[in-house]
Write a protein that holds these residues in place. Structure first.
Motif, PDB file in Angstrom:
ATOM      1  N   LYS A  25      -0.929  46.161  40.230  1.00 48.02           N
ATOM      2  CA  LYS A  25      -2.182  46.157  41.053  1.00 48.02           C
ATOM      3  C   LYS A  25      -1.973  47.256  41.972  1.00 48.02           C
ATOM      4  O   LYS A  25      -1.058  47.336  42.669  1.00 48.02           O
ATOM      5  CB  LYS A  25      -2.358  44.734  41.766  1.00 48.02           C
ATOM      6  N   VAL A  26      -3.058  48.386  42.075  1.00 49.61           N
ATOM      7  CA  VAL A  26      -2.944  49.544  42.698  1.00 49.61           C
ATOM      8  C   VAL A  26      -3.315  48.872  44.132  1.00 49.61           C
ATOM      9  O   VAL A  26      -4.492  48.471  44.124  1.00 49.61           O
ATOM     10  CB  VAL A  26      -3.550  50.464  42.204  1.00 49.61           C
ATOM     11  N   GLN A  27      -2.735  49.324  45.078  1.00 45.90           N
ATOM     12  CA  GLN A  27      -3.268  49.157  46.548  1.00 45.90           C
ATOM     13  C   GLN A  27      -3.609  50.264  47.415  1.00 45.90           C
ATOM     14  O   GLN A  27      -2.554  50.886  47.341  1.00 45.90           O
ATOM     15  CB  GLN A  27      -2.243  48.132  47.318  1.00 45.90           C
ATOM     16  N   GLY A  28      -4.412  50.232  48.062  1.00 43.47           N
ATOM     17  CA  GLY A  28      -4.844  51.395  48.976  1.00 43.47           C
ATOM     18  C   GLY A  28      -5.577  52.258  48.243  1.00 43.47           C
ATOM     19  O   GLY A  28      -5.996  52.108  47.318  1.00 43.47           O
ATOM     20  N   PRO A  29      -5.856  53.736  48.883  1.00 44.82           N
ATOM     21  CA  PRO A  29      -5.139  53.967  49.968  1.00 44.82           C
ATOM     22  C   PRO A  29      -5.748  53.287  51.322  1.00 44.82           C
ATOM     23  O   PRO A  29      -5.419  53.726  52.329  1.00 44.82           O
ATOM     24  CB  PRO A  29      -5.235  55.646  49.815  1.00 44.82           C
ATOM     25  N   GLY A  30      -6.986  52.545  51.189  1.00 43.22           N
ATOM     26  CA  GLY A  30      -7.327  52.139  52.299  1.00 43.22           C
ATOM     27  C   GLY A  30      -6.524  51.036  52.936  1.00 43.22           C
ATOM     28  O   GLY A  30      -5.639  50.675  52.415  1.00 43.22           O
ATOM     29  N   THR A  31      -7.192  50.238  53.972  1.00 46.07           N
ATOM     30  CA  THR A  31      -6.442  49.100  54.571  1.00 46.07           C
ATOM     31  C   THR A  31      -6.431  47.993  53.539  1.00 46.07           C
ATOM     32  O   THR A  31      -7.390  47.798  53.087  1.00 46.07           O
ATOM     33  CB  THR A  31      -6.820  48.958  55.932  1.00 46.07           C
ATOM     34  N   VAL A  32      -5.185  47.263  53.762  1.00 43.81           N
ATOM     35  CA  VAL A  32      -5.338  45.965  53.090  1.00 43.81           C
ATOM     36  C   VAL A  32      -4.925  44.721  54.003  1.00 43.81           C
ATOM     37  O   VAL A  32      -4.002  45.403  54.723  1.00 43.81           O
ATOM     38  CB  VAL A  32      -4.435  46.055  51.642  1.00 43.81           C
ATOM     39  N   PRO A  33      -5.031  43.574  53.964  1.00 40.06           N
ATOM     40  CA  PRO A  33      -4.710  42.666  54.666  1.00 40.06           C
ATOM     41  C   PRO A  33      -2.901  42.509  54.420  1.00 40.06           C
ATOM     42  O   PRO A  33      -2.820  42.249  53.415  1.00 40.06           O
ATOM     43  CB  PRO A  33      -5.309  41.289  54.304  1.00 40.06           C
ATOM     44  N   ILE A  34      -2.411  42.475  55.453  1.00 39.04           N
ATOM     45  CA  ILE A  34      -0.944  42.305  55.433  1.00 39.04           C
ATOM     46  C   ILE A  34      -0.498  41.206  56.368  1.00 39.04           C
ATOM     47  O   ILE A  34      -1.063  41.113  57.707  1.00 39.04           O
ATOM     48  CB  ILE A  34      -0.247  43.487  55.533  1.00 39.04           C
ATOM     49  N   THR A  35       0.211  40.142  56.045  1.00 40.79           N
ATOM     50  CA  THR A  35       0.790  39.123  56.860  1.00 40.79           C
ATOM     51  C   THR A  35       2.499  39.166  57.018  1.00 40.79           C
ATOM     52  O   THR A  35       3.145  39.439  56.161  1.00 40.79           O
ATOM     53  CB  THR A  35       0.532  37.688  56.230  1.00 40.79           C
ATOM     54  N   LEU A  36       2.883  39.477  58.387  1.00 42.05           N
ATOM     55  CA  LEU A  36       4.236  39.495  58.686  1.00 42.05           C
ATOM     56  C   LEU A  36       4.563  38.457  59.706  1.00 42.05           C
ATOM     57  O   LEU A  36       3.647  37.876  60.287  1.00 42.05           O
ATOM     58  CB  LEU A  36       4.382  40.852  59.658  1.00 42.05           C
ATOM     59  N   LYS A  37       5.916  37.896  59.415  1.00 41.38           N
ATOM     60  CA  LYS A  37       6.365  36.812  60.286  1.00 41.38           C
ATOM     61  C   LYS A  37       7.391  37.542  60.977  1.00 41.38           C
ATOM     62  O   LYS A  37       8.489  38.053  60.748  1.00 41.38           O
ATOM     63  CB  LYS A  37       6.862  35.830  59.281  1.00 41.38           C
ATOM     64  N   LEU A  43       1.654  37.407  62.054  1.00 46.36           N
ATOM     65  CA  LEU A  43       0.905  38.555  62.567  1.00 46.36           C
ATOM     66  C   LEU A  43      -0.026  38.713  61.316  1.00 46.36           C
ATOM     67  O   LEU A  43       0.655  39.239  60.272  1.00 46.36           O
ATOM     68  CB  LEU A  43       1.756  39.685  62.915  1.00 46.36           C
ATOM     69  N   LYS A  44      -1.261  38.716  61.369  1.00 44.34           N
ATOM     70  CA  LYS A  44      -2.151  39.244  60.366  1.00 44.34           C
ATOM     71  C   LYS A  44      -2.799  40.476  60.774  1.00 44.34           C
ATOM     72  O   LYS A  44      -3.426  40.721  62.022  1.00 44.34           O
ATOM     73  CB  LYS A  44      -3.142  38.105  60.435  1.00 44.34           C
ATOM     74  N   LEU A  45      -2.483  41.569  59.960  1.00 42.11           N
ATOM     75  CA  LEU A  45      -3.148  42.816  60.136  1.00 42.11           C
ATOM     76  C   LEU A  45      -3.561  43.545  59.021  1.00 42.11           C
ATOM     77  O   LEU A  45      -3.502  43.180  57.810  1.00 42.11           O
ATOM     78  CB  LEU A  45      -1.226  43.904  60.497  1.00 42.11           C
ATOM     79  N   ASP A  46      -4.416  44.543  59.327  1.00 42.79           N
ATOM     80  CA  ASP A  46      -5.080  45.536  58.259  1.00 42.79           C
ATOM     81  C   ASP A  46      -4.401  46.726  58.227  1.00 42.79           C
ATOM     82  O   ASP A  46      -4.507  47.441  59.370  1.00 42.79           O
ATOM     83  CB  ASP A  46      -6.447  45.442  58.276  1.00 42.79           C
ATOM     84  N   LEU A  47      -3.596  47.159  57.507  1.00 39.25           N
ATOM     85  CA  LEU A  47      -2.947  48.439  57.184  1.00 39.25           C
ATOM     86  C   LEU A  47      -2.974  49.013  56.142  1.00 39.25           C
ATOM     87  O   LEU A  47      -3.107  48.512  54.768  1.00 39.25           O
ATOM     88  CB  LEU A  47      -1.456  47.953  57.633  1.00 39.25           C
ATOM     89  N   GLU A  48      -2.892  50.255  56.076  1.00 40.81           N
ATOM     90  CA  GLU A  48      -2.909  51.100  54.809  1.00 40.81           C
ATOM     91  C   GLU A  48      -1.438  50.838  54.220  1.00 40.81           C
ATOM     92  O   GLU A  48      -0.372  50.664  55.040  1.00 40.81           O
ATOM     93  CB  GLU A  48      -2.795  52.545  55.049  1.00 40.81           C
ATOM     94  N   ALA A  56       3.988  49.271  61.903  1.00 41.68           N
ATOM     95  CA  ALA A  56       3.526  47.982  62.018  1.00 41.68           C
ATOM     96  C   ALA A  56       3.683  47.403  63.560  1.00 41.68           C
ATOM     97  O   ALA A  56       3.025  46.597  64.023  1.00 41.68           O
ATOM     98  CB  ALA A  56       3.513  47.538  61.027  1.00 41.68           C
ATOM     99  N   LEU A  57       4.836  47.408  63.641  1.00 41.24           N
ATOM    100  CA  LEU A  57       5.470  46.696  64.789  1.00 41.24           C
ATOM    101  C   LEU A  57       4.846  47.587  66.122  1.00 41.24           C
ATOM    102  O   LEU A  57       4.385  46.929  67.075  1.00 41.24           O
ATOM    103  CB  LEU A  57       6.993  46.751  64.838  1.00 41.24           C
ATOM    104  N   ARG A  58       5.286  48.866  66.286  1.00 44.98           N
ATOM    105  CA  ARG A  58       5.048  49.746  67.586  1.00 44.98           C
ATOM    106  C   ARG A  58       3.665  49.980  67.551  1.00 44.98           C
ATOM    107  O   ARG A  58       3.114  49.845  68.723  1.00 44.98           O
ATOM    108  CB  ARG A  58       5.716  50.767  67.256  1.00 44.98           C
ATOM    109  N   ASN A  59       2.926  50.369  66.633  1.00 43.00           N
ATOM    110  CA  ASN A  59       1.633  50.707  66.839  1.00 43.00           C
ATOM    111  C   ASN A  59       0.478  49.669  66.433  1.00 43.00           C
ATOM    112  O   ASN A  59      -0.524  49.871  66.990  1.00 43.00           O
ATOM    113  CB  ASN A  59       1.268  52.052  66.059  1.00 43.00           C
ATOM    114  N   HIS A  60       0.703  48.695  65.864  1.00 40.31           N
ATOM    115  CA  HIS A  60      -0.352  47.643  65.447  1.00 40.31           C
ATOM    116  C   HIS A  60      -0.028  46.265  66.055  1.00 40.31           C
ATOM    117  O   HIS A  60      -0.547  45.352  65.764  1.00 40.31           O
ATOM    118  CB  HIS A  60      -0.503  47.905  63.941  1.00 40.31           C
ATOM    119  N   SER A  61       1.316  46.418  66.746  1.00 45.25           N
ATOM    120  CA  SER A  61       1.575  44.822  67.241  1.00 45.25           C
ATOM    121  C   SER A  61       1.925  44.609  68.611  1.00 45.25           C
ATOM    122  O   SER A  61       2.547  43.781  69.098  1.00 45.25           O
ATOM    123  CB  SER A  61       2.633  44.160  66.189  1.00 45.25           C
TER     124      SER A  61
END
Ligand code: FES
Ligand code: FES
Length: 197
Positions: A25-37, A43-48, A56-61
């Motif tokens: 399954k090809v993902q991107g290049p747009g944002t996709v839902p990503i869940t990090l613990k 943390l639920k994020l929408d990231l490329e 993800a940690l520094r700029n989105h969380s």
């Protein structure tokens, strides 16, 4: 002996490869839902998909404790715990970090009390600019999770992937050894702040 030509084997391999490629399954290049613990929280994020765990940690969380210095897996400033193993977070995609337990420097203090390793870095005055400090602390913390009573050599080895560009190594190593409960091998004078004024 088989009478197939080398090109036939190559053609077969290529077909298998293309079949595999087509089914992933090809993902991107747009944002996709990503869940990090991270630090026990989800943390639920929408990231490329190209976004690294460090970004993800520094700029989105808003978790800026892990530092970006080289951004190419050589200095260790971005070290986090990844299922309790030390990991350069600049060298891991956030999308690949899903399903794993991530701990950053922000997750070490418990009920407002610093970890023994964090406390040792303060007591030994083991930093100048401080950019390398979170990475060293995470590397020593990872070691202590596996080996609660390391030798000085084991502490040094655990920190071998961390660089201090300010050259604060004597104090960094003392702090790392002290935080790990290992014998401190060298003596460095700690100048009281009052004497500097
Ligand atoms: S910023 Fe990741 S290893 Fe240097
Ligand atoms: S204290 Fe500045 S890089 Fe280590």
């Amino acid at each position: 002996m088989s009478d197939s030509k080398p090109e036939d084997n190559f053609a077969l391999s290529r077909r298998s490869f293309l079949k595999t490629f087509g089914s992933s399954k090809v993902q991107g290049p747009g944002t996709v839902p990503i869940t990090l613990k991270v630090n026990g929280k989800t943390l639920k994020l929408d990231l490329e998909p190209r976004v690294t765990l460090l970004e993800a940690l520094r700029n989105h969380s808003n978790l800026t404790g892990s530092k970006e210095v080289c951004d190419r897996g050589t200095c260790g400033a971005c070290t986090v715990l990844f299922d309790d193993e030390p990991l350069y977070s600049c060298s891991k995609l956030a999308i690949e970090a899903q399903g794993h337990n991530i701990t950053t420097i922000e997750g070490l203090a418990q009920d407002g009390k610093l970890s023994s390793v964090q406390q040792a870095f303060i007591e030994q005055d083991a930093l100048m600019c401080g950019f390398c400090t979170p990475g060293f602390i995470m590397s020593v913390t990872a070691l202590l999770k596996k080996n609660p009573h390391p030798t000085a050599e084991q502490v040094k080895k655990a920190c071998s992937g961390n660089l201090c560009r300010c050259g604060t190594y004597p104090r960094v190593m003392q702090a790392a050894l002290k935080g790990a409960g290992a014998p401190v091998t060298t003596k460095t004078e700690v100048i009281p702040y009052a004497r500097l004024a």
